[in-house]
Design an enzyme around this catalytic site. Sequence first.
Site, PDB file in Angstrom:
ATOM      1  N   ASN A  64       7.524  -4.433  17.570  1.00 14.94           N
ATOM      2  CA  ASN A  64       7.216  -3.367  16.603  1.00 14.94           C
ATOM      3  C   ASN A  64       6.885  -2.061  17.323  1.00 14.94           C
ATOM      4  OD1 ASN A  64       7.276  -4.118  13.637  1.00 14.94           O
ATOM      5  ND2 ASN A  64       6.287  -5.917  14.529  1.00 14.94           N
ATOM      6  N   ILE A  85      -9.314  -9.852  15.443  1.00 11.88           N
ATOM      7  CA  ILE A  85      -9.957  -9.331  14.239  1.00 11.88           C
ATOM      8  C   ILE A  85     -10.936  -8.240  14.659  1.00 11.88           C
ATOM      9  CG2 ILE A  85     -11.547  -9.915  12.370  1.00 11.88           C
ATOM     10  CD1 ILE A  85     -10.204 -12.672  12.303  1.00 11.88           C
ATOM     11  N   HIS A  97       1.817  -6.765   8.596  1.00 11.99           N
ATOM     12  CA  HIS A  97       1.566  -8.197   8.443  1.00 11.99           C
ATOM     13  C   HIS A  97       2.852  -8.854   7.945  1.00 11.99           C
ATOM     14  CE1 HIS A  97      -0.724 -11.826   7.844  1.00 11.99           C
ATOM     15  NE2 HIS A  97      -0.135 -11.951   6.668  1.00 11.99           N
TER      16      HIS A  97
HETATM   17  C1  GRF Z   1       4.969  -9.412  14.038  1.00 12.63           C
HETATM   18  O1  GRF Z   1       5.629 -10.303  13.170  1.00 12.63           O
HETATM   19  C2  GRF Z   1       3.765  -8.820  13.360  1.00 12.63           C
HETATM   20  O2  GRF Z   1       3.964  -8.575  12.005  1.00 12.63           O
HETATM   21  C3  GRF Z   1       2.752  -9.930  13.548  1.00 12.63           C
HETATM   22  O3  GRF Z   1       2.987 -10.430  14.839  1.00 12.63           O
HETATM   23  C4  GRF Z   1       4.330 -10.175  15.209  1.00 12.63           C
HETATM   24  C5  GRF Z   1       4.264  -9.338  16.442  1.00 12.63           C
HETATM   25  O4  GRF Z   1       5.516  -9.058  16.960  1.00 12.63           O
HETATM   26  N1  GRF Z   1       1.410  -9.466  13.321  1.00 12.63           N
HETATM   27  P1  GRF Z   1       5.715  -7.918  18.039  1.00 12.63           P
HETATM   28  O5  GRF Z   1       4.659  -8.106  19.121  1.00 12.63           O
HETATM   29  O6  GRF Z   1       5.617  -6.590  17.366  1.00 12.63           O
HETATM   30  O7  GRF Z   1       7.093  -8.186  18.587  1.00 12.63           O
END
Ligand code: GRF
Length: 216
Positions: A14, A88, A105
């Site tokens: 991400n 958290i 999420h």
């Molecule tokens: C993603 O699916 C995010 O929504 C979740 O953990 C995963 C992390 O993926 N919280 P990345 O590290 O961004 O590849």
Amino acid sequence: MKKIVILISGRGSNMEALLRADLPARISGVISNRPGAAGLATAAAAGIPTHTVDHQRYPSRDAFDAALAQTIDACGADLVVLAGFMRILGRQFVETYRGRLLNIHPSLLPAFPGLDTHQRAIAAGCRLAGATVHFVTPDLDSGPIVIQAAVPVLPDDDAGRLAARVLEQEHRIYPQAVRWFCEDRLALEADGRVRLAGAAWSAAACIAPPLENRPA
Ligand code: GRF
């Protein structure tokens, strides 16, 4: 130009989507709570200052949160983006960054907060799954929703296949939400509502291509 700090714990796909998005902002730092998180190397290769605040080195959640906040503030942050950040955060931390703290999420909240979202969606017989970008509030995965994307759950899905389909959508909606924030079009109002200016409200919901249009 706004400054953004991205918090990660692992792979950082991400984060990469945000880096690729050519946002009207400066990524002033990437911080991981896990030393050696793969995303740190990706960020460093892109010339972004990286930091590790290892939660295991702090005696309490409050002490970790305080060190994290200090590192964020030293980078300078108009917006803090949680991108696969697996800790958290305490109430005081969340209040400090109220209105400038976003999370993604991998479920259609309010369904399936917490972990193992894809497996739980399959087990529940959901026909749709998806992802949600939301402002962070002290309660886990329950802050005001900014944008969601839905994908079908297919009959032969396992958690891995569904996660990959959802992740594609995460990489679309997170840069979109952050762009709105950078353009001063997105805000969290005092009453807890999300304000999105100058964008059709329907832009805050993305539906993946319908089944009949998907490649075989
Ligand atoms: C993603 O699916 C995010 O929504 C979740 O953990 C995963 C992390 O993926 N919280 P990345 O590290 O961004 O590849």
